[in-house]
Scaffold this active site. Structure first.
Site, PDB file in Angstrom:
ATOM      1  N   SER A  48       0.215   2.084   3.872  1.00 38.99           N
ATOM      2  CA  SER A  48       1.527   1.146   3.248  1.00 38.99           C
ATOM      3  C   SER A  48       2.523   0.915   4.304  1.00 38.99           C
ATOM      4  CB  SER A  48       2.405   2.080   2.080  1.00 38.99           C
ATOM      5  OG  SER A  48       1.654   1.822   0.767  1.00 38.99           O
ATOM      6  N   LYS A  52       3.720  -2.774   4.441  1.00 40.79           N
ATOM      7  CA  LYS A  52       4.582  -3.388   3.846  1.00 40.79           C
ATOM      8  C   LYS A  52       5.984  -3.855   4.633  1.00 40.79           C
ATOM      9  CE  LYS A  52       3.578  -1.385  -0.653  1.00 40.79           C
ATOM     10  NZ  LYS A  52       2.650  -0.484  -0.305  1.00 40.79           N
ATOM     11  N   SER A  76       7.611   1.641  -2.456  1.00 42.21           N
ATOM     12  CA  SER A  76       6.012   1.393  -1.906  1.00 42.21           C
ATOM     13  C   SER A  76       5.256   0.537  -3.136  1.00 42.21           C
ATOM     14  CB  SER A  76       5.677   2.669  -1.498  1.00 42.21           C
ATOM     15  OG  SER A  76       4.544   2.213  -0.345  1.00 42.21           O
TER      16      SER A  76
END
Length: 536
Positions: free
Chosen positions: A170, A173, A368
């Site tokens: 993640s 991102k 997230s």
């Protein structure tokens, strides 16, 4: 039944407390770091970052860029890395707002000290002495890639496999946030439209790619655009013509709805969803329940298999029509013929707009949110005339990174959320992105910092940096985390003991099995060491 594999960073952090509520991006009285008292170790300031110049200098392959370092007047060289810049302009503020205009954006709240060009700069040798012994921890596995750089100058202070593509989870991102802010701008809002169909009373609901669109006031994302508002506009626009049917146009996002390299359970496990141009509440079936149970579920929720049709059925219900009549189709072009005063096909009957991009990026990073990430990458694709798909979004993000003067050959994406195991990003590209966003040369990019969790304070770092070996990072580390089974990553900012702001990225994609908390603690010791030393 065995536990499901761990996926996205934020949802997959069991035991994390202090995780910001989904209410974070919507109101002046937000929970989370944007409205809390200043965490320990932070300096309460509110201006933009204090250095100006080109992209951060790199160690290889591309022409060095002259960096002009400027102290921020009146702030003794310190600045807040939290939504600096012309926020009112980003949100499209009107100097003479009408009574129905949106309320003004509140002043940013101080959270973390920003670059101080006068603070002592760590030496490469000092950083190596602090960091390198910690990279060999068994809990990190056999492949640990690290980059540490100075935010003000962009100079590398330490690298171990810094240029090597690594599965980022993640942490991806951060790249998504930077590229969409550059492509769309912080004030851009995504529109959802209702148009007159080809037949009298037919309404075409056209998805523009807003994943936060709500059905009504019980939506998951507070402050989001709502279908009940749009339905009221449609009824007024149609006048005496009764709605007869809802057609759903979600053709803006072509291609597969699930990403390449996703684990098999992601579409059904609650951390991902089918990515369509029209959806409500991130495709959640029970948005109010998901919001209530967000902390306990770590963000997992039951999602619709066909989010566009589900949104269309909700819209039909709001118009007083049976849900069974909703079909997919394409909106007619405007300018068609009319008969007997009927509304011409293609005429806009109503429009609602999302929260501004600065807020959507905030939510994506704070929570997230994988679905928002995939939707935002498609916005980059649309700006760069690419197909709004997984492949098109990845290609457009790569293009924008190159436009920023960064080495686009060090990022290879299959998706924008980090759920894909096919993604590769080098740690040094991550630190370059963060330095570029924080050095003051691109004020529009600083919005990525507003949602970053603060160590021992909020989000996925809320219960981390509390041990003796990591406590130096409490309140002075602000970072995005990433987790897949066998993959652990963290990238963000840390202020040294001497007040120097550094950016760091630590990625390991061959971590051993066992307790993931042990691996996270090993990651945290590295940033904690940077926080606790002058490294000179």
């Amino acid at each position: 039944m065995p536990s499901p594999p761990v996926h996205s960073s934020s949802p997959a952090q069991p035991g994390s407390t202090g995780h910001p509520s989904p209410a974070h991006p919507s109101s002046a009285a937000q929970p989370g770091p944007a409205s809390r008292p200043v965490p320990p170790g932070s300096t309460p300031v509110t201006g933009p970052p204090g250095a100006a110049g080109g992209p951060p200098r790199r160690r290889r392959r591309w022409v060095p860029v002259l960096l002009v370092l400027v102290l921020l007047v009146g702030l003794a060289g310190a600045a807040a890395v939290l939504r600096p810049g012309p926020v009112a302009d980003w949100l499209g503020a009107d100097p003479t707002p009408s009574p129905s205009a949106r309320p003004p954006e509140p002043d940013p709240s101080p959270v973390l000290a920003g670059p101080d060009a006068a603070a002592p700069v760590p030496t490469p040798a000092g950083v190596r002495a602090a960091v390198e012994p910690l990279t060999g921890a068994a809990a990190l596995g056999s492949r640990v890639n690290v980059s540490v750089a100075d935010v003000v100058s962009g100079e590398s202070l330490y690298a171990r496999g810094g240029d090597d593509g690594t599965v980022p989870a993640s942490v991806t991102k951060l790249a998504t946030g930077v590229t969409v802010l550059k492509a769309r701008g912080p004030g851009y809002r995504i529109a959802t439209r209702a148009l007159a169909g080809a037949n009298p009373g037919e309404v075409v609901l056209v998805g523009g790619g807003d994943p936060t669109l709500a059905v009504d006031k019980s939506g998951f994302y507070p402050g989001a655009a709502r279908l009940d508002t749009l339905a009221a506009q449609v009824k007024q626009a149609l006048g005496g013509t009764a709605p007869t049917r809802v057609v759903v146009d979600s053709t803006l996002f072509p291609g597969p709805v699930h990403g390449p390299g996703w684990d098999a359970d992601i579409p059904t496990g609650g951390f991902g969803a089918s990515i369509t141009a029209l959806m409500t509440d991130g495709a959640r079936q029970d948005p109010a329940g998901a919001r209530k149970n967000f902390a306990d579920s770590h963000g997992a929720a039951t999602r619709y298999a066909e989010p566009d049709l589900a949104a269309g059925r909700s819209f039909a219900r709001l118009l007083g029509l049976p849900e069974t009549g909703v079909v997919r189709g394409t909106a007619p072009a405007a300018g068609g013929a009319t008969e007997g005063g009927a509304t011409a096909p293609g005429t806009e009957l109503g429009k609602v707009e999302s929260l501004p991009m600065i807020r959507l990026v905030d939510i994506m990073i704070t929570d997230s949110d994988n679905v928002i990430a995939e939707a935002l990458a498609r916005q980059v694709a649309l700006v760069r005339n690419q197909q709004a798909s997984f492949a098109g979004g990845a290609a457009a993000m790569d293009e924008v990174i190159g436009e920023l003067g960064l080495p686009a050959d060090e990022i290879s994406l299959a998706d924008a959320s980090g759920l894909s195991r096919n993604n590769r990003i080098s740690p040094s590209l991550l630190t370059d992105l963060i330095a570029l966003a924080g050095n003051g040369t691109h004020p529009e990019l600083t919005a990525i910092f507003g949602g970053l969790p603060v160590a021992a304070w909020s989000g996925t770092l809320g219960t981390r940096y509390e041990s003796t070996s990591t406590a130096a990072g409490a309140g002075v580390v602000r970072a995005k985390t990433g987790t897949l089974t066998g993959v652990h990553a963290i990238a963000g900012l840390v202020t040294t003991r001497d007040g120097r702001l550094l950016t760091f990225a630590v990625l390991t994609d061959q971590a051993p099995g066992g307790d993931p908390e042990v691996t996270r603690a090993a990651l945290d010791r590295i940033a904690g060491a940077l926080a606790g030393c002058g490294c000179r």
